[in-house]
Design a protein around this motif. Structure first.
Motif, PDB file in Angstrom:
ATOM      1  N   ARG A  75     -37.467  -5.730 -20.610  1.00 26.14           N
ATOM      2  CA  ARG A  75     -36.017  -5.556 -20.623  1.00 26.14           C
ATOM      3  C   ARG A  75     -35.689  -4.151 -20.144  1.00 26.14           C
ATOM      4  O   ARG A  75     -35.689  -3.206 -20.938  1.00 26.14           O
ATOM      5  CB  ARG A  75     -35.452  -5.752 -22.019  1.00 26.14           C
ATOM      6  N   ARG A  79     -34.982   0.540 -21.587  1.00 25.42           N
ATOM      7  CA  ARG A  79     -35.920   1.561 -21.105  1.00 25.42           C
ATOM      8  C   ARG A  79     -35.725   2.899 -21.811  1.00 25.42           C
ATOM      9  O   ARG A  79     -36.677   3.553 -22.193  1.00 25.42           O
ATOM     10  CB  ARG A  79     -35.766   1.744 -19.600  1.00 25.42           C
ATOM     11  N   MET A  84     -38.938  -0.605 -22.733  1.00 28.17           N
ATOM     12  CA  MET A  84     -38.547  -1.877 -22.121  1.00 28.17           C
ATOM     13  C   MET A  84     -39.542  -3.000 -22.374  1.00 28.17           C
ATOM     14  O   MET A  84     -39.269  -4.138 -22.056  1.00 28.17           O
ATOM     15  CB  MET A  84     -38.304  -1.702 -20.628  1.00 28.17           C
TER      16      MET A  84
END
Length: 118
Positions: A75, A79, A84
Motif C-alpha cells: 500500500r 509509505r 507500505m
C-alpha cells in the motif's frame, strides 16, 4: 445539436489516469523465491495476485479452494506512516508491517526454517 440536424458527440475531458498499484520485479523476486521454497517444503500449493488502485496483494494458499494462508500487501499510501508492506495471516490479522519487504517476510522465513528442520 447542430442546425443541420447532425449530432456532434464530444469526448469527455481526459481525467488523471487511474493508477494501479503493482509489484516491481525487484519486489516480486524475494516474494516468489519464498513462495517456491514453501512449495518445495510442501506447505503451499497455489498463489494469486490482485492489483488494484490502492493495493497490490500476493496471496499464498495451501489449497486453491481455501482462503489464503498468508497475504503480502503493498500500500504505497502508507509509505510514510507504518510502512507500505503488510503481512496478513489466514484470518486477516496483521502479522507484520514495515518499510522493508525483507523484514516483513521474516516471520514466514522463520516458519520455513522450522519446516525444513523438522
Amino acid at each position: 445539436m447542430r442546425s443541420d440536424g447532425s449530432n456532434i458527440a464530444t469526448f469527455p475531458l481526459q481525467r488523471h489516469s487511474q493508477t494501479q498499484v503493482g509489484f516491481e520485479r525487484r519486489e516480486l523476486e524475494p516474494i516468489l523465491n519464498l513462495y517456491g521454497r514453501m512449495v518445495a517444503a510442501g506447505h503451499w500449493r497455489d498463489y494469486a495476485m490482485d492489483m488494484g488502485r490502492d493495493v497490490a496483494i500476493f496471496a499464498a494458499f495451501r489449497r486453491a479452494s481455501e482462503r489464503p494462508q498468508m497475504r503480502i500487501e503493498k500500500r504505497p499510501v502508507d509509505r510514510n506512516r507504518q510502512g507500505m508492506w503488510t503481512l496478513r495471516g489466514e484470518q486477516g490479522q496483521i502479522l507484520k508491517r514495515g518499510h522493508d519487504l525483507a523484514g516483513v517476510l521474516a516471520p514466514v522465513e522463520r516458519k520455513l526454517l522450522k519446516l525444513v528442520s523438522d
